[in-house]
Design an enzyme around this catalytic site. Structure first.
Site, PDB file in Angstrom:
ATOM      1  N   ASN A 181      45.081  38.619  47.992  1.00 52.81           N
ATOM      2  CA  ASN A 181      44.190  39.109  46.747  1.00 52.81           C
ATOM      3  C   ASN A 181      43.180  38.435  46.923  1.00 52.81           C
ATOM      4  O   ASN A 181      42.856  37.557  47.562  1.00 52.81           O
ATOM      5  CB  ASN A 181      44.941  38.643  45.128  1.00 52.81           C
ATOM      6  CG  ASN A 181      44.022  38.987  44.154  1.00 52.81           C
ATOM      7  OD1 ASN A 181      43.677  40.347  44.329  1.00 52.81           O
ATOM      8  ND2 ASN A 181      43.643  38.135  43.443  1.00 52.81           N
TER       9      ASN A 181
ATOM     10  N   HIS B 169      39.620  37.255  44.813  1.00 42.19           N
ATOM     11  CA  HIS B 169      39.286  37.068  43.505  1.00 42.19           C
ATOM     12  C   HIS B 169      37.805  36.521  43.257  1.00 42.19           C
ATOM     13  O   HIS B 169      37.186  35.741  43.883  1.00 42.19           O
ATOM     14  CB  HIS B 169      40.169  35.685  42.876  1.00 42.19           C
ATOM     15  CG  HIS B 169      39.987  35.653  41.195  1.00 42.19           C
ATOM     16  ND1 HIS B 169      40.436  36.415  40.434  1.00 42.19           N
ATOM     17  CD2 HIS B 169      38.954  34.630  40.696  1.00 42.19           C
ATOM     18  CE1 HIS B 169      39.630  36.176  38.997  1.00 42.19           C
ATOM     19  NE2 HIS B 169      39.112  35.009  39.428  1.00 42.19           N
TER      20      HIS B 169
ATOM     21  N   MET C 129      43.572  45.641  39.310  1.00 44.99           N
ATOM     22  CA  MET C 129      43.389  45.042  38.268  1.00 44.99           C
ATOM     23  C   MET C 129      44.623  44.537  37.039  1.00 44.99           C
ATOM     24  O   MET C 129      44.506  44.554  36.071  1.00 44.99           O
ATOM     25  CB  MET C 129      42.300  45.727  37.347  1.00 44.99           C
ATOM     26  CG  MET C 129      41.055  45.551  37.980  1.00 44.99           C
ATOM     27  SD  MET C 129      40.295  44.070  38.674  1.00 44.99           S
ATOM     28  CE  MET C 129      39.644  43.117  37.168  1.00 44.99           C
ATOM     29  N   ARG C 130      45.819  44.975  37.882  1.00 44.34           N
ATOM     30  CA  ARG C 130      47.236  44.842  37.316  1.00 44.34           C
ATOM     31  C   ARG C 130      47.609  43.589  37.730  1.00 44.34           C
ATOM     32  O   ARG C 130      47.942  43.154  39.072  1.00 44.34           O
ATOM     33  CB  ARG C 130      47.974  45.750  37.503  1.00 44.34           C
ATOM     34  CG  ARG C 130      47.389  47.267  36.992  1.00 44.34           C
ATOM     35  CD  ARG C 130      47.238  47.126  35.520  1.00 44.34           C
ATOM     36  NE  ARG C 130      46.912  48.628  35.037  1.00 44.34           N
ATOM     37  CZ  ARG C 130      46.656  48.728  33.690  1.00 44.34           C
ATOM     38  NH1 ARG C 130      47.214  48.032  32.863  1.00 44.34           N
ATOM     39  NH2 ARG C 130      46.227  50.074  33.335  1.00 44.34           N
TER      40      ARG C 130
END
Ligand code: GAR
Length: 271
Positions: free
Chosen positions: A157, A159, A135-136
């Site tokens: 990633n 999402h 979450m960065r």
């Protein structure tokens, strides 16, 4: 098939996507192995999943570092090769018109944390870095040091929304609150923006009027656990290519779109 894909993972929380990846590696549906799990959160439950699979772990405590910076900026050392002015020009996480002091503060803390991540990762050579509920946001400082070959992006990633709808930290919640009829998840390569890189795969599910946010989240996660291992396996098979296609509009305009081609994929409707 040659040697196994070496997968590094970054997580922040429960790590159910990490678990799906670990299981797929164990079952052979991903021809790879997870070589490290890093986190920004010392309390991430996913760390325990990594330990159960005897995968090395490390923590870079972002929250503590950001707190230290607030108390005493000088106590947070930047790596000698960080050029904040250059990064400020190239980043697209904060709007270009944002207060320059805010951009500097953001970059200073994130780059210091990213240098610690890179130092920990250096002990574990990897081919692909997967963000699995990390979450960065990552700055160009980190991204450029992982993506050393421009033709071969190395950071994926997942999402929890059908991008480009609902980027940010609560994709399923935002999808639900908006009243959308369809939700989904997206696997993409990362670029300098937030949730904005070339899309590798997406899955969608229907949302009924009487669904709950919890049900939406579960429908989405069920799809995440399928699609993320599938996309990682395509990477392991070296079947993903990012291509920039140029399109000409009837009145002379031109636009470009980045697409991820999947080599060997059959066009729907053909045999
Ligand atoms: C997942 O839904 C993932 O898509 C999301 O966090 C959750 C992590 O769950 N990621 C993001 O929102 C990234 N911006 P997990 O820790 O159980 O895999």
């Amino acid at each position: 098939m040659g040697t196994k894909l070496r997968i590094g993972a970054l997580i922040s929380g429960g790590g159910t996507n990490l678990q799906a990846i670990l299981d797929a590696c164990a079952q052979g549906t991903i021809d790879g192995r997870v070589v490290f799990v890093g986190t920004d959160n010392p309390h991430a439950n996913g760390l325990e999943r990594a330990r159960r699979h005897e995968v090395p772990t490390f923590v870079v405590d972002y929250a503590r570092l950001i707190g230290d910076y607030r108390t005493d900026p000088a106590s947070v050392k930047l790596p000698p090769d960080a050029d904040l002015d250059d990064l400020a020009r190239r980043q697209s996480l904060l709007p270009a018109g944002a207060d320059p002091a805010r951009i500097r503060r953001f970059l200073h803390t994130r780059v210091a944390a990213e240098a610690a991540l890179l130092a920990a990762m250096a002990a574990h050579p990897f081919d692909l870095l997967v963000l699995a509920g990390f979450m960065r946001n990552l700055t160009p400082y980190f991204i450029d040091r992982v993506n050393t070959d421009p033709a071969k992006p190395r950071i994926m990633n997942i999402h929890p929304a059908l991008l480009p709808a609902f980027p940010g930290t609560d994709g399923y919640g935002d999808t639900f609150r908006y009243g959308a009829k369809v939700g989904g998840c997206t696997v993409h390569f990362i670029d300098y923006g937030e949730d904005s890189g070339p899309i590798i795969g997406q899955r969608a599910f229907a949302i009924q009027a009487d669904d709950t946010e919890e049900r939406i989240r579960q429908k989405g996660l069920d799809l995440e656990w399928q699609i993320y291992p599938e996309c990682i396996q395509l990477y392991a098979e070296d079947r993903l290519r990012v291509a920039v296609r140029t399109h000409h509009l009837p009145h002379g305009g031109v636009y470009r779109r980045a697409v991820v081609e999947i080599l060997g994929e059959k066009t729907p409707g053909t045999r």
